[in-house]
Scaffold this motif. Sequence first.
Motif, PDB file in Angstrom:
ATOM      1  N   LEU A   1      -2.397   1.234   4.814  1.00 57.65           N
ATOM      2  CA  LEU A   1      -1.696  -0.123   4.075  1.00 57.65           C
ATOM      3  C   LEU A   1      -2.686  -0.934   3.950  1.00 57.65           C
ATOM      4  O   LEU A   1      -4.340  -0.947   4.356  1.00 57.65           O
ATOM      5  N   HIS A   2      -2.546  -1.954   2.585  1.00 63.34           N
ATOM      6  CA  HIS A   2      -4.126  -3.310   2.861  1.00 63.34           C
ATOM      7  C   HIS A   2      -3.499  -3.720   2.864  1.00 63.34           C
ATOM      8  O   HIS A   2      -2.562  -4.947   2.685  1.00 63.34           O
ATOM      9  N   TYR A   3      -3.655  -4.069   4.232  1.00 66.66           N
ATOM     10  CA  TYR A   3      -3.909  -5.065   4.958  1.00 66.66           C
ATOM     11  C   TYR A   3      -5.034  -6.430   4.514  1.00 66.66           C
ATOM     12  O   TYR A   3      -5.448  -6.205   5.256  1.00 66.66           O
TER      13      TYR A   3
ATOM     14  N   ALA B   1      -8.936   4.172   4.339  1.00 61.43           N
ATOM     15  CA  ALA B   1      -8.423   5.043   3.883  1.00 61.43           C
ATOM     16  C   ALA B   1      -9.106   5.681   2.290  1.00 61.43           C
ATOM     17  O   ALA B   1      -9.102   6.650   3.073  1.00 61.43           O
ATOM     18  N   GLU B   2      -9.212   4.986   2.007  1.00 61.59           N
ATOM     19  CA  GLU B   2      -9.707   5.337   0.308  1.00 61.59           C
ATOM     20  C   GLU B   2     -10.536   4.606  -0.319  1.00 61.59           C
ATOM     21  O   GLU B   2     -10.952   4.772  -1.142  1.00 61.59           O
ATOM     22  N   HIS B   3     -10.768   3.126   0.309  1.00 65.83           N
ATOM     23  CA  HIS B   3     -12.364   2.353  -0.402  1.00 65.83           C
ATOM     24  C   HIS B   3     -13.133   2.594  -0.223  1.00 65.83           C
ATOM     25  O   HIS B   3     -14.505   2.390  -1.259  1.00 65.83           O
TER      26      HIS B   3
ATOM     27  N   GLY C   1       0.742  -1.135   0.177  1.00 63.66           N
ATOM     28  CA  GLY C   1       0.060   0.095   0.002  1.00 63.66           C
ATOM     29  C   GLY C   1       0.562   0.949   0.056  1.00 63.66           C
ATOM     30  O   GLY C   1       1.967   1.129  -0.591  1.00 63.66           O
ATOM     31  N   HIS C   2       0.000   2.382   0.058  1.00 61.83           N
ATOM     32  CA  HIS C   2       0.407   3.501   0.249  1.00 61.83           C
ATOM     33  C   HIS C   2       1.470   3.608   1.868  1.00 61.83           C
ATOM     34  O   HIS C   2       0.893   4.955   2.335  1.00 61.83           O
ATOM     35  N   VAL C   3       2.320   3.656   1.624  1.00 56.11           N
ATOM     36  CA  VAL C   3       3.486   3.424   3.431  1.00 56.11           C
ATOM     37  C   VAL C   3       3.551   4.895   3.305  1.00 56.11           C
ATOM     38  O   VAL C   3       3.609   5.932   4.330  1.00 56.11           O
TER      39      VAL C   3
HETATM   40 ZN    ZN Z   1      -4.754   1.610  -2.776  1.00 61.45          ZN
END
Ligand code: ZN
Length: 467
Positions: A385-387, A423-425, A378-380
Amino acid sequence: MTGDLVSDLRAALGDRAVLTDPADMAAYVTDWTGSFTGTALAVVRPASTSEVATAVRLCAAAGVGVVPQGGNTGLVGGGVPDSGGDQIVLSLGRMRRVREVDPVADTLTVEAGTPLATVQSAAADAGRLFPLSLGFEGSCTIGGTIATNAGGTAVLRYGMVRELVLGLEVVLPDGRVWDGLRPLRKDNTGYDLKQLFIGSEGTLGVVTAAVLRLLPATPRRATAFVALESVEAATALLPLLREHGGGQLTTWELLGRQALDLVLAHLPGVRDPFGTRHEWYGLVEIAGTSDDVDERLEDALSAAASQGLLLDAVLAGSPAQRESLWALREGVSEAQKSEGATLKHDVTLPISSLARFVAEVGPVLQEALPGVRLVTYGHVGDGNLHYNLSAPVGDDAALQARAGALTRIIYDAVAALGGSISAEHGIGALKRDAVAAYKSGVEVDLMRAVKQAIDPGGVMNSRKVLP
Ligand code: ZN
Ligand code: FAD
Ligand code: MLT
């Protein structure tokens, strides 16, 4: 009554704009992940703002819910109907006109169904940049990215969609059109209404067009794929990258080894850039107008190596090499989907807590489901994080059976460290119940009050987002 609605929609928009055959509707009622499938009364495909307004007005009068849909690439089931079969899907796919590019105001006015890649090309044709960039940009629409306040791989420099939109045109739940399509950089006339619609996931209105900010083009891009010992090293590197990249640091992304393994296993034509296996990898990009971007990146990487923050690095020496390094990062979603059952967690934490989160949660998950695969990436640079989890090899059923418990472990840890479960979805259908558990009562009350004020009849995507 609903039979009448379909006839009325056909009479107003034309037969070809209203699909009711299950075969024709299939692509609109299942999402990209394949986890969300529903049924609809009809799929309606208007070609203009006034047709959207007519369709919404007819639905509101008939008491029928509307699920707006763009490219159907959302990852939380927000753009597809549920199994009730009593809503319509309103697809913006036919509204894909770039209405205006204004090089003086540095703006681009575009219809909501325009693919993000088309918006990027229109900006490039004008010698400018529209910086939003994400894996499925050929398919997702600008309206969908606005409705989800999408992020992607250049947020570190340019911010999320919220920061790239100057004006909106929106069809409201009663069918009125709000014309907020203004290119103004400054407008302090009370509440900033457009911000309410950005990120509202279709629950407050249908975005039909937008005025977007354009930025200076960045024709020179220096890109490196690096090997790291730990997530701690990735976060410790950020200030160094900023110091050397200055305002030109655009991307700082992270991949765990499991994520890279899936990409190497499932995507054709990719290869491991290093001869040795490492636990963690990063992708960094510095972009600008002059060749000093290469020097800046090399200086940043030398400084990182001398401080022991870097194990190895490959710099892209050509556009083709750059593409191949990016493919390793952008291919993870697709590769994980090909591997089988996936549980997605799009979490964000204060950057200083990311390493602790990863170190503490992994062992708890392994105990809860031995063999579960942690597909972390993901976008650290944004603390995002895409965990994601993949099933133990060959045992998709085990992941599905333990899904609720595994997600709770992750979300509880995120909450304890002061983070957020999206965070973003967005929330969509996937995290609707979690909202009640992880947002405060005051926040949920305020969200409900906004929904009630704008959509008292519950017309717009009303089974999403709000618990
Ligand atoms: Zn993403
Ligand atoms: P859809 O999926 O059609 O809809 C998404 C939501 O917006 C739904 O709730 C829908 O009802 C609503 N909506 C759609 N259009 C409108 C409209 N015109 N008016 C009102 N509401 C509307 N997202 C990121 O943020 N960052 C990433 O890095 C990222 N990478 C991705 C990678 C892959 C491989 C995939 C498949 C998805 C990725 N996404 C990412 C998620 C997704 O692409 C984005 O959320 C995108 O913004 C959704 O756009 P869409 O047009 O497909 O919207
Ligand atoms: C990405 O950044 O690649 C996507 O947002 C992550 C995902 O598909 O989970």
